[in-house]
Design a protein around this motif. Structure first.
Motif, PDB file in Angstrom:
ATOM      1  N   UNK A 527       0.799  -1.231   0.000  1.00 57.35           N
ATOM      2  CA  UNK A 527       0.000   0.000   0.000  1.00 57.35           C
ATOM      3  C   UNK A 527       0.827   1.274   0.000  1.00 57.35           C
ATOM      4  N   UNK A 528       2.044   1.212   0.491  1.00 58.43           N
ATOM      5  CA  UNK A 528       2.891   2.400   0.534  1.00 58.43           C
ATOM      6  C   UNK A 528       3.689   2.562  -0.770  1.00 58.43           C
ATOM      7  N   UNK A 529       3.768   1.503  -1.569  1.00 57.93           N
ATOM      8  CA  UNK A 529       4.551   1.569  -2.809  1.00 57.93           C
ATOM      9  C   UNK A 529       3.956   2.581  -3.793  1.00 57.93           C
ATOM     10  N   UNK A 530       4.764   3.047  -4.750  1.00 57.58           N
ATOM     11  CA  UNK A 530       4.348   4.115  -5.649  1.00 57.58           C
ATOM     12  C   UNK A 530       4.200   3.708  -7.104  1.00 57.58           C
ATOM     13  N   UNK A 531       4.897   2.622  -7.542  1.00 59.01           N
ATOM     14  CA  UNK A 531       4.898   2.290  -8.962  1.00 59.01           C
ATOM     15  C   UNK A 531       5.934   3.115  -9.706  1.00 59.01           C
ATOM     16  N   UNK A 532       5.867   3.106 -11.039  1.00 58.02           N
ATOM     17  CA  UNK A 532       6.841   3.827 -11.851  1.00 58.02           C
ATOM     18  C   UNK A 532       6.179   4.930 -12.667  1.00 58.02           C
ATOM     19  N   UNK A 533       6.997   5.766 -13.261  1.00 60.91           N
ATOM     20  CA  UNK A 533       6.485   6.865 -14.091  1.00 60.91           C
ATOM     21  C   UNK A 533       7.233   6.896 -15.418  1.00 60.91           C
ATOM     22  N   UNK A 534       6.659   7.596 -16.397  1.00 62.33           N
ATOM     23  CA  UNK A 534       7.319   7.788 -17.689  1.00 62.33           C
ATOM     24  C   UNK A 534       7.598   6.474 -18.382  1.00 62.33           C
ATOM     25  N   UNK A 535       8.837   6.357 -18.888  1.00 66.44           N
ATOM     26  CA  UNK A 535       9.209   5.135 -19.615  1.00 66.44           C
ATOM     27  C   UNK A 535       9.240   3.907 -18.694  1.00 66.44           C
ATOM     28  N   UNK A 536       9.385   4.159 -17.397  1.00 68.60           N
ATOM     29  CA  UNK A 536       9.436   3.058 -16.428  1.00 68.60           C
ATOM     30  C   UNK A 536       8.081   2.843 -15.762  1.00 68.60           C
ATOM     31  N   UNK A 537       6.997   3.329 -16.371  1.00 68.69           N
ATOM     32  CA  UNK A 537       5.668   3.195 -15.774  1.00 68.69           C
ATOM     33  C   UNK A 537       5.330   1.723 -15.579  1.00 68.69           C
ATOM     34  N   UNK A 538       4.856   1.406 -14.406  1.00 68.74           N
ATOM     35  CA  UNK A 538       4.497   0.030 -14.076  1.00 68.74           C
ATOM     36  C   UNK A 538       3.520   0.051 -12.928  1.00 68.74           C
ATOM     37  N   UNK A 539       2.873  -1.063 -12.667  1.00 70.83           N
ATOM     38  CA  UNK A 539       1.957  -1.099 -11.526  1.00 70.83           C
ATOM     39  C   UNK A 539       2.751  -1.069 -10.226  1.00 70.83           C
ATOM     40  N   UNK A 540       2.078  -0.723  -9.170  1.00 70.81           N
ATOM     41  CA  UNK A 540       2.739  -0.625  -7.866  1.00 70.81           C
ATOM     42  C   UNK A 540       3.273  -1.970  -7.403  1.00 70.81           C
ATOM     43  N   UNK A 541       4.352  -1.901  -6.632  1.00 70.37           N
ATOM     44  CA  UNK A 541       4.855  -3.053  -5.868  1.00 70.37           C
ATOM     45  C   UNK A 541       5.546  -4.114  -6.706  1.00 70.37           C
TER      46      UNK A 541
END
Length: 719
Positions: A527-541
């Motif tokens: 629940x505290x994880x953030x995931x990725x953004x931009x080219x590294x976008x991914x689901x959390x955890x």
């Protein structure tokens, strides 16, 4: 009487099913032909009249060798033959045959390769220039496993410009490798079969009982007669050695010592699958029914075994005719089984590595496993910077996925933390080099090669300490990480949650913490994880660098909160080795401005707090170094590649052990690494140390692990 009627009915049904098709069994010698003929007679004798017509049509097709049998089956001039696993693989991959049954022995479906000698001064590490006896070309115990072992230890070098058989011929002074005449004539120098220009009469170096030194018994015969200095056979063959002569034979062990024949479980060169039966795809249903019926009558527990014994060749004056005499039973395989499922991923990868499928592009490249967008970028820069063997960067989703991909021969190597090194070792992978974190290069592995796991809190959160973490928010590097997952649970994290003390770290963290970020986990610990953004976008955890709270840097980010100032974590479990560097990097990256070393404190196991500089006395335990792991047959190639890369990287702009320019830390290797230490001569257990190994062993006995479950399906069990 009813039972007898039931069996007759089964045979009548079988007779109808095969529609009186002729079953042609391929044999490779006169003794085998005689045993096959006895089987045909026995079938006629024991079957009810209505089924005789079908079974009486069993015929025995004489071939000059096992390769000839494969040709005959492919050309529809024979139907079935039992082969060593190495020949089974060739029959499936190169001749499009199919495996229909597998031999199973009293101690399992696999065999161990052993090196047998009579000279007590010989050593497995110095076989070069000696005379060798092998059970057969490409045979599991007589060729593939021992050569894989010698290559993995770098005792035998293979230039890759030449076929492996050519370099093996140069390694040994003389050999007998039945079946190797077309591969490399020097490998036949010691063989004693009759020579003839007429193919049907030429028995010299053939995979046929007419070559005196053919198969396991022949290789032992070669040793007994003094023709060779060492015989490579499987452990089942040792049972045939009489008690009176057992003391004159010794086994060569991997550590350079010798051992009695009875010690084959601990003194061997590797394990692989036993023999199997092959046929054509369009004939497999008929063959399966035939094998089942024959075994029902003449197997170890067969109803008519007094009439004929399928797994006994003594009456024919030879051994291992049609099948291995040590066979306990045949397991008939289902239709949809791939050859890698039948033989195991390790074995198939070994055969590919030895060139059983011929040369390919894979033989000239090293495929490195990358687990994130940032690692892929760094790996591609690495590939551009090197002038040695080509590097191919292959994407995976986690370290566990890398281990599976190496097992499946989809990638070749990866750097793994200590816990994943433990898992990879259990999965049959081996270390090549180990990362070295001291500036002083030593020839052995001193204690300061190791890092330690620490618990870190913000200095102004003065009410947080070990023992008072119940209901807090936690930040962990990733699931299975030594410092973030394996070490913390051993300590009393919370007094009120310590009564049951489960041995599964996931249970402990789910019980103690309100929520957290443990990449690769699930539920509250994501629940505290953030995931990725931009080219590294991914689901959390996800357990890779695409998750911004992954790894040592990620756990620190989790502790300080995001750039907006919102705080997420109360305590971070990570390694000390690059902690201060990562704090400075967070500051310069804009993620957490104005944070400095003095803003953090260590939480000690005894409940007090200390400055970051006091990590030697205030830590949660020792973390062994990362190791680069690969399949055994590739150790020499991967080692040479890494040594060349290490030299090249020191003279180019690309830095092998630096990751901050890619916005992360510890990409591909730990940034604290100064160089690689050669460890392919060491067991992964000794690299990890007994304390860490025992700790990991205990944890995984009560923690479910998909990757270990996957690997355990592939391990041969020999009881």
């Amino acid at each position: 009487k009813m039972r007898g009627s039931h069996h007759i009915l089964l045979f009548l049904i079988f007779a109808c099913c095969i529609r009186a098709k002729k079953m042609r069994w391929c044999t490779v010698s006169d003794p085998e032909q005689r045993k096959c003929a006895e089987l045909a007679k026995a079938l006629v004798a024991v079957l009810p009249p209505a089924a005789v017509a079908a079974f009486a049509r069993l015929s025995c097709v004489r071939a000059s060798n096992t390769a000839d049998c494969i040709d005959k089956i492919k050309a529809n001039r024979a139907d079935i033959v039992a082969l060593d696993a190495g020949e089974v693989y060739s029959a499936v991959k190169q001749f499009d045959l199919v495996v229909v049954a597998k031999e199973v022995y009293t101690d399992g479906a696999c065999i161990l390769s052993v090196a047998v000698v009579t000279n007590r001064s010989l050593d497995i590490r110095s076989l070069q220039g000696l005379r060798s006896c092998h059970s057969g070309a490409r045979w599991t115990a007589g060729w593939s496993l021992p050569l894989g072992f010698l290559l993995s230890r770098n005792y035998l070098t293979w230039s890759k410009e030449n076929p492996l058989s050519q370099d093996v011929g140069a390694f040994f002074r003389a050999s007998c490798v039945p079946g190797a005449a077309t591969m490399a004539p020097p490998l036949c120098a010691l063989c004693q079969g009759q020579k003839s220009y007429v193919r049907q009469k030429n028995y010299f170096c053939e995979s046929s009982h007419n070559e005196p030194f053919y198969n396991n018994q022949g290789a032992l015969r070669c040793l007994r007669r003094g023709a060779g200095d060492v015989a490579f056979v499987d452990h089942l063959a040792l049972e045939s050695i009489n008690a009176s002569e057992r003391d004159s034979f010794r086994l060569l062990c991997p550590d350079g010592s010798q051992a009695p024949l009875s010690h084959y479980m601990s003194c061997n060169l590797g394990r692989g699958p036993g023999g199997g039966m092959v046929t054509r795809h369009n004939f497999r249903k008929v063959v399966r029914k035939f094998i089942s019926a024959v075994q029902t009558q003449f197997g170890r527990l067969g109803k008519k075994r007094q009439r004929f014994q399928l797994f006994n060749s003594s009456l024919s004056g030879e051994s291992d005719l049609l099948f291995r005499d040590a066979t306990d039973k045949l397991v008939v395989l289902p239709n949809d089984m791939d050859v890698s499922q039948v033989m195991g991923l390790d074995y198939v990868a070994l055969l590919k590595g030895l060139g059983h499928e011929g040369s390919s592009l894979q033989d000239s490249v090293v495929r490195w496993c990358c687990i994130s967008h940032a690692e892929q970028k760094k790996c591609e820069q690495w590939a551009l910077s090197i002038k040695s063997d080509p590097l191919v960067c292959v994407r995976a989703v986690s370290m566990r996925d890398c281990i599976e991909k190496i097992k499946r021969d989809e990638v070749d190597a990866v750097s793994l933390d200590a816990t994943h090194t433990f898992i990879a070792g259990k999965c049959g992978l081996v270390p090549v080099v180990t990362e070295y974190y001291s500036k002083t290069v030593m020839m052995h592995l001193p204690w300061f090669l190791f890092s330690v796991g620490v618990a870190v809190a913000k200095r102004f959160s003065s009410n947080i300490f070990i023992g008072n973490l119940g209901g807090r928010r936690s930040c962990h590097g990733y699931i299975y990480s030594p410092a973030g997952w394996l070490l913390p649970y051993r300590h009393t994290l919370s007094q009120e949650h310590n009564s049951s003390a489960p041995c599964d770290p996931n249970q402990v963290y789910n019980t103690v913490f309100w929520k957290g970020c443990l990449p690769g986990s699930q539920g509250n610990l994501c629940k505290v994880c953030r995931g990725g953004t931009g080219e590294a976008a991914t689901k959390r955890c996800t357990d890779n660098h695409n998750e911004r709270y992954y790894g040592n840097m990620g756990a620190l980010r989790c502790l300080v909160g995001d750039p907006s100032g919102k705080s997420y974590g109360d305590v971070a479990f990570l390694e000390h080795h690059n902690l201060v560097t990562n704090i400075l990097a967070l500051n310069s990256s804009g993620w957490a401005k104005e944070w400095k070393q003095s803003d953090f404190e260590l939480l000690c196991a005894d409940g007090h707090r200390a400055a970051l500089s006091e990590w030697e006395s205030c830590n949660l335990g020792v973390v062994p170094p990362n190791s680069i792991m690969t399949r055994p047959v590739l150790t020499a190639r991967v080692y040479d590649f890494l040594m060349k890369s290490q030299v090249t990287a020191s003279s180019t702009e690309f830095q092998l052990f630096e990751s901050h320019r890619y916005g992360e830390s510890d990409l591909l290797f730990k940034d604290a690494t100064h160089c690689f230490v050669h460890t392919s001569h060491m067991d992964y257990r000794s690299i990890l140390g007994e304390e860490f190994y025992a700790h990991a062993e205990a944890v995984f006995k009560c923690t479910h692990s998909d990757i270990l479950e996957f690997c355990n399906q592939d391990v041969c069990s020999i009881s």
